[in-house]
Motif scaffolding. Structure first.
Motif, mmCIF file in Angstrom:
data_model
loop_
_atom_site.group_PDB
_atom_site.id
_atom_site.type_symbol
_atom_site.label_atom_id
_atom_site.label_comp_id
_atom_site.label_asym_id
_atom_site.label_seq_id
_atom_site.Cartn_x
_atom_site.Cartn_y
_atom_site.Cartn_z
ATOM 1 N N PHE A 82 0.822 -1.216 0.000
ATOM 2 C CA PHE A 82 0.000 0.000 0.000
ATOM 3 C C PHE A 82 0.855 1.264 0.000
ATOM 4 O O PHE A 82 0.403 2.315 0.406
ATOM 5 C CB PHE A 82 -0.965 -0.006 1.196
ATOM 6 N N GLN A 119 -10.761 -7.416 7.392
ATOM 7 C CA GLN A 119 -10.445 -6.028 7.741
ATOM 8 C C GLN A 119 -10.307 -5.115 6.549
ATOM 9 O O GLN A 119 -10.769 -3.990 6.566
ATOM 10 C CB GLN A 119 -9.126 -6.009 8.471
ATOM 11 N N ALA A 126 -12.985 -2.338 6.686
ATOM 12 C CA ALA A 126 -12.449 -1.030 7.102
ATOM 13 C C ALA A 126 -12.541 0.010 5.996
ATOM 14 O O ALA A 126 -12.701 1.196 6.262
ATOM 15 C CB ALA A 126 -10.990 -1.177 7.541
ATOM 16 N N THR A 150 -16.371 3.530 5.320
ATOM 17 C CA THR A 150 -15.603 4.767 5.532
ATOM 18 C C THR A 150 -15.389 5.538 4.228
ATOM 19 O O THR A 150 -15.638 6.741 4.163
ATOM 20 C CB THR A 150 -14.229 4.426 6.136
ATOM 21 N N THR A 151 -14.940 4.828 3.182
ATOM 22 C CA THR A 151 -14.676 5.521 1.916
ATOM 23 C C THR A 151 -15.994 5.977 1.293
ATOM 24 O O THR A 151 -16.088 7.063 0.721
ATOM 25 C CB THR A 151 -13.897 4.605 0.951
ATOM 26 N N LEU A 178 -16.825 9.116 3.018
ATOM 27 C CA LEU A 178 -16.033 10.257 2.539
ATOM 28 C C LEU A 178 -16.611 10.799 1.228
ATOM 29 O O LEU A 178 -16.791 12.010 1.059
ATOM 30 C CB LEU A 178 -14.571 9.806 2.341
ATOM 31 N N PHE A 208 -12.263 5.863 17.940
ATOM 32 C CA PHE A 208 -11.837 4.506 18.274
ATOM 33 C C PHE A 208 -11.398 4.517 19.738
ATOM 34 O O PHE A 208 -11.061 5.565 20.285
ATOM 35 C CB PHE A 208 -10.720 4.002 17.367
ATOM 36 N N TYR A 242 -12.234 11.450 17.364
ATOM 37 C CA TYR A 242 -11.651 12.102 16.176
ATOM 38 C C TYR A 242 -12.536 13.241 15.679
ATOM 39 O O TYR A 242 -12.040 14.273 15.225
ATOM 40 C CB TYR A 242 -11.502 11.102 15.016
ATOM 41 N N GLY A 290 -6.840 8.423 12.071
ATOM 42 C CA GLY A 290 -6.150 8.045 13.299
ATOM 43 C C GLY A 290 -4.715 8.534 13.277
ATOM 44 O O GLY A 290 -4.352 9.427 12.494
ATOM 45 N N HIS A 338 -1.396 2.438 14.455
ATOM 46 C CA HIS A 338 -2.579 1.927 13.757
ATOM 47 C C HIS A 338 -3.068 2.871 12.661
ATOM 48 O O HIS A 338 -4.152 2.631 12.094
ATOM 49 C CB HIS A 338 -3.720 1.667 14.749
ATOM 50 N N LEU A 339 -2.300 3.928 12.386
ATOM 51 C CA LEU A 339 -2.710 4.882 11.343
ATOM 52 C C LEU A 339 -3.270 4.112 10.144
ATOM 53 O O LEU A 339 -2.662 3.129 9.700
ATOM 54 C CB LEU A 339 -1.491 5.709 10.892
ATOM 55 N N LEU A 380 -5.056 4.932 -0.354
ATOM 56 C CA LEU A 380 -5.978 4.314 -1.309
ATOM 57 C C LEU A 380 -7.325 5.060 -1.271
ATOM 58 O O LEU A 380 -7.898 5.389 -2.313
ATOM 59 C CB LEU A 380 -6.175 2.830 -0.965
ATOM 60 N N ALA A 381 -7.809 5.345 -0.069
ATOM 61 C CA ALA A 381 -9.088 6.050 0.063
ATOM 62 C C ALA A 381 -9.001 7.438 -0.585
ATOM 63 O O ALA A 381 -9.928 7.882 -1.271
ATOM 64 C CB ALA A 381 -9.471 6.172 1.538
ATOM 65 N N GLU A 424 -9.147 6.939 -4.322
ATOM 66 C CA GLU A 424 -10.503 6.587 -4.765
ATOM 67 C C GLU A 424 -11.391 7.822 -4.815
ATOM 68 O O GLU A 424 -12.125 8.031 -5.774
ATOM 69 C CB GLU A 424 -11.137 5.581 -3.795
HETATM 70 C C1 HEM Z 1 -12.037 7.472 4.195
HETATM 71 C C2 HEM Z 1 -11.755 6.218 4.392
HETATM 72 C C3 HEM Z 1 -11.159 5.661 5.647
HETATM 73 C C4 HEM Z 1 -11.159 6.139 6.931
HETATM 74 C C5 HEM Z 1 -11.783 7.419 7.439
HETATM 75 C C6 HEM Z 1 -10.430 5.194 7.747
HETATM 76 C C7 HEM Z 1 -10.163 5.358 9.101
HETATM 77 C C8 HEM Z 1 -9.298 4.573 9.833
HETATM 78 C C9 HEM Z 1 -8.859 4.856 11.182
HETATM 79 C C10 HEM Z 1 -9.318 6.038 12.021
HETATM 80 C C11 HEM Z 1 -7.996 3.887 11.539
HETATM 81 C C12 HEM Z 1 -7.188 3.830 12.846
HETATM 82 C C13 HEM Z 1 -7.629 2.762 13.787
HETATM 83 C C14 HEM Z 1 -7.052 2.888 15.181
HETATM 84 O O1 HEM Z 1 -6.253 3.761 15.483
HETATM 85 O O2 HEM Z 1 -7.484 2.077 16.031
HETATM 86 C C15 HEM Z 1 -7.904 2.949 10.435
HETATM 87 C C16 HEM Z 1 -7.166 1.783 10.438
HETATM 88 C C17 HEM Z 1 -7.182 0.874 9.401
HETATM 89 N N1 HEM Z 1 -7.746 1.044 8.143
HETATM 90 FE FE1 HEM Z 1 -8.770 2.641 7.516
HETATM 91 N N2 HEM Z 1 -10.011 4.152 6.957
HETATM 92 C C18 HEM Z 1 -10.417 4.398 5.664
HETATM 93 C C19 HEM Z 1 -10.181 3.619 4.540
HETATM 94 C C20 HEM Z 1 -9.541 2.409 4.563
HETATM 95 C C21 HEM Z 1 -9.348 1.552 3.406
HETATM 96 C C22 HEM Z 1 -9.753 1.888 1.967
HETATM 97 C C23 HEM Z 1 -8.739 0.421 3.861
HETATM 98 C C24 HEM Z 1 -8.360 -0.809 3.085
HETATM 99 C C25 HEM Z 1 -7.451 -0.868 2.233
HETATM 100 C C26 HEM Z 1 -8.510 0.582 5.291
HETATM 101 C C27 HEM Z 1 -7.887 -0.343 6.100
HETATM 102 C C28 HEM Z 1 -7.525 -0.097 7.415
HETATM 103 C C29 HEM Z 1 -6.804 -1.069 8.224
HETATM 104 C C30 HEM Z 1 -6.369 -2.471 7.801
HETATM 105 C C31 HEM Z 1 -6.584 -0.452 9.467
HETATM 106 C C32 HEM Z 1 -5.866 -1.048 10.684
HETATM 107 C C33 HEM Z 1 -4.416 -0.643 10.664
HETATM 108 C C34 HEM Z 1 -3.650 -1.093 11.873
HETATM 109 O O3 HEM Z 1 -4.253 -1.416 12.901
HETATM 110 O O4 HEM Z 1 -2.422 -1.148 11.780
HETATM 111 N N3 HEM Z 1 -9.019 1.798 5.677
HETATM 112 N N4 HEM Z 1 -8.706 3.417 9.393
#
Ligand code: HEM
Length: 406
Positions: A110, A241, A245, A249-250, A253, A295, A320, A349, A353-354, A360-361, A364
Motif C-alpha cells: 500500500f 479487515q 475497514a 468509511t470511503t 467520505l 476509536f 476524532y 487516526g 494503527h494509522l 488508497l481512500a 478513490e
Molecule cells: C475514508 C476512508 C477511511 C477512513 C476514514 C479510515 C479510518 C481509519 C482509522 C481512524 C484507523 C485507525 C484505527 C485505530 O487507530 O485504532 C484505520 C485503520 C485501518 N484502516 Fe482505515 N479508513 C479508511 C479507509 C480504509 C481503506 C480503503 C482500507 C483498506 C485498504 C482501510 C484499512 C484499514 C486497516 C487495515 C486499518 C488497521 C491498521 C492497523 O491497525 O495497523 N481503511 N482506518
C-alpha cells in the motif's frame, strides 16, 4: 441546544440518536472547553473517558504501551470474551509485538509507489461506477454511486471474482451499521456475516496458495517479515479487515464530501473547473466529515492525561470528530475551507494503527470526483438525506439526488 446551556450532566455523546443530525458539535465544543478528558456514563453501568482535544487524542494514539488496542478492542462497548479473542487476530485489535510484522507485510503493498501502479485499475473502476449511473436522473447517491466503488476497488486489488463483490459488500455492511435498525441486524446475524466472510477469506487463501500465482494474495501469503509468515488464518482476518475497514468509511467520505459541496455551489463549481484542487479539498472533506467518530483504547496501567487520573483497565475513547474541530489546532475550525493548508486532521487516526488504506481512500475519492465532474453537469438534492444511526460511523444511508448527465 446552545453551548452555554450545557452542563456536565446533559452531555451524552454515547446515544446514537444524538448523531442523527451529524456531529454533535455543541457538546464536543463544551467538552473541549470544560472537560477535555471527561468521564462519561456507559449504559452497561460503567463509564469511559471521552478525549475531545486534538493534542490529547494524539497523545493516546501515540502511546500504544499505555493505551492498548488489544486489551478491549477499539469499540466503546465491551465485547464478550470469545468475540474479543477473535478481534485480537485483526491488525486493528493487536498491540506490539504481534502488530508490527503483519502490518509491515501488508503495508509494502500500500505504499505510494504501489498505489501509483494501481491507479489505472482504480480509475477504470471509478469510471465504470460513475458511467453506470449516467442514465439515472432521480436516484439515491449512496446506492447508485458511493456504495459500489470501495468494495469494487478492494475486491479488484485482491482479484476476487466479480460475482462475489455484492455478497462481500453485504457481509461488510452488516458488520458496520449495527445500531441502525434499517441497516444492521441481530448480534447473531452480524457475527454470522463476520464468520462467513472469514471463511471465504480462508478458502481464498488456500485456493490461491495452491495455484502458485503471483497476485496480491499469493504475495501476501509468501511474505515473511521479522520471522513471521502470513498464514491462511492471518489472511482470512486481513481480508475481513481490508474489506470492512475501507467500505463504509470511503463511501462516507465520497457521499458526505459530495453533500458538503452540493451545499456550497461556489466550491462545487471551483473544483469542477479546477480538479487539481481535489487533493487539498479531500483533506478538508476528511476533516469535516470524519467518517469514523472515534476509536477506543484500554489503559494498561494507571496514568494521567490532561490532569485526569486514568486507572488501569479504563476505557479511553479518542473522539476524532471532536479533535478535527479543535480551535487550538485549526484556524477557523468551523469553516469548510477546501484550500486549508495546515490540516493535521485525525480522520485516519494516528500512531502505529494509522489507517493502512489512507492513500488508497484518498485516491478513490479523487478519481471518483474527477469522473463525476466529467460525466455530470449538475447534481441537486431531491429531499433530505438520512444519516446512519451510529455513534461510530459518520455517514449517510440515503441521499436522494437529481443528476443531469453531460
Ligand atoms: C475514508 C476512508 C477511511 C477512513 C476514514 C479510515 C479510518 C481509519 C482509522 C481512524 C484507523 C485507525 C484505527 C485505530 O487507530 O485504532 C484505520 C485503520 C485501518 N484502516 Fe482505515 N479508513 C479508511 C479507509 C480504509 C481503506 C480503503 C482500507 C483498506 C485498504 C482501510 C484499512 C484499514 C486497516 C487495515 C486499518 C488497521 C491498521 C492497523 O491497525 O495497523 N481503511 N482506518
Amino acid at each position: 441546544m446552545n453551548n452555554s446551556t450545557l452542563t456536565a450532566d446533559s452531555i451524552d455523546v454515547y446515544n446514537p440518536d444524538n448523531y442523527l443530525q451529524g456531529i454533535p458539535h455543541q457538546q464536543f465544543a463544551w467538552l473541549r472547553e470544560n472537560a477535555p478528558v471527561f468521564w462519561h456514563k456507559h449504559p452497561d453501568g460503567g463509564g469511559y473517558w471521552v478525549v475531545s482535544k486534538h493534542a490529547d487524542v494524539m497523545q493516546v494514539a501515540r502511546d500504544h504501551k499505555t493505551f492498548s488496542a488489544q486489551k478491549g478492542f477499539v469499540m466503546v462497548d465491551d465485547l464478550p470474551p470469545d468475540i474479543l479473542e477473535r478481534t485480537q487476530s485483526q491488525l486493528l485489535g493487536m498491540d506490539p509485538p504481534d502488530h508490527g510484522p503483519i502490518r509491515r507485510a501488508v503495508i509494502t503493498h500500500f505504499t505510494r509507489g504501489m498505489l501509483a501502479a494501481l491507479e489505472p485499475k482504480v480509475h477504470n473502476i471509478a469510471r465504470s461506477v460513475v458511467e453506470s449511473a449516467r442514465d439515472k436522473t432521480e436516484t439515491d447517491f449512496i446506492e447508485s454511486l458511493a456504495c459500489e466503488l470501495p468494495t469494487a476497488v478492494i475486491c479488484s486489488i485482491l482479484d476476487i471474482p466479480q460475482d462475489m463483490w455484492t455478497q462481500i459488500r453485504h457481509w461488510s455492511d452488516k458488520q458496520t451499521a449495527g445500531s441502525d435498525p434499517d441497516l444492521g441486524g441481530s448480534d447473531e446475524e452480524i457475527q454470522q456475516a463476520s464468520i462467513d466472510m472469514g471463511t471465504y477469506g480462508f478458502e481464498l487463501a488456500v485456493e490461491r496458495k495452491a495455484s502458485g500465482g503471483d497476485d496480491l494474495i499469493c504475495q501476501l501469503l509468501e511474505s515473511e517479515v521479522d520471522g513471521h509468515t502470513v498464514s491462511e488464518v492471518d489472511f482470512a482476518s486481513l481480508f475481513v479487515q481490508l474489506t470492512v475497514a475501507g467500505n463504509e468509511t470511503t463511501r462516507g467520505l465520497i457521499s458526505s464530501g459530495m453533500y458538503e459541496l452540493v451545499q456550497r455551489p461556489e466550491l462545487y463549481a471551483e473544483l469542477e473547473s479546477t480538479p487539481a484542487g481535489l487533493p487539498t479539498a479531500i483533506e478538508e472533506m476528511l476533516r469535516w466529515t470524519c467518517p469514523l467518530h472515534y476509536f477506543r483504547r484500554t489503559a494498561t496501567c494507571d496514568t494521567e492525561l490532561a490532569g485526569c487520573t486514568i486507572r488501569e483497565g479504563d476505557r479511553v475513547v479518542m473522539m476524532y470528530s471532536s479533535a478535527n474541530f479543535d480551535e487550538d489546532e485549526f484556524d477557523n475550525a468551523m469553516t469548510f475551507d477546501i484550500k486549508r493548508q495546515h490540516n493535521p486532521h485525525m480522520a485516519f487516526g494516528y500512531g502505529i494503527h494509522l489507517c493502512l488504506g489512507a492513500n488508497l481512500a484518498r485516491m478513490e475519492a479523487r478519481l471518483f470526483f474527477e469522473e463525476f465532474f466529467k460525466n455530470f453537469s449538475r447534481i441537486e438534492l431531491n429531499g433530505e438525506p438520512s444519516r446512519i444511526r451510529s455513534n461510530n460511523i459518520n455517514g449517510y444511508k440515503k441521499m436522494p439526488v437529481i443528476l443531469t448527465s453531460r
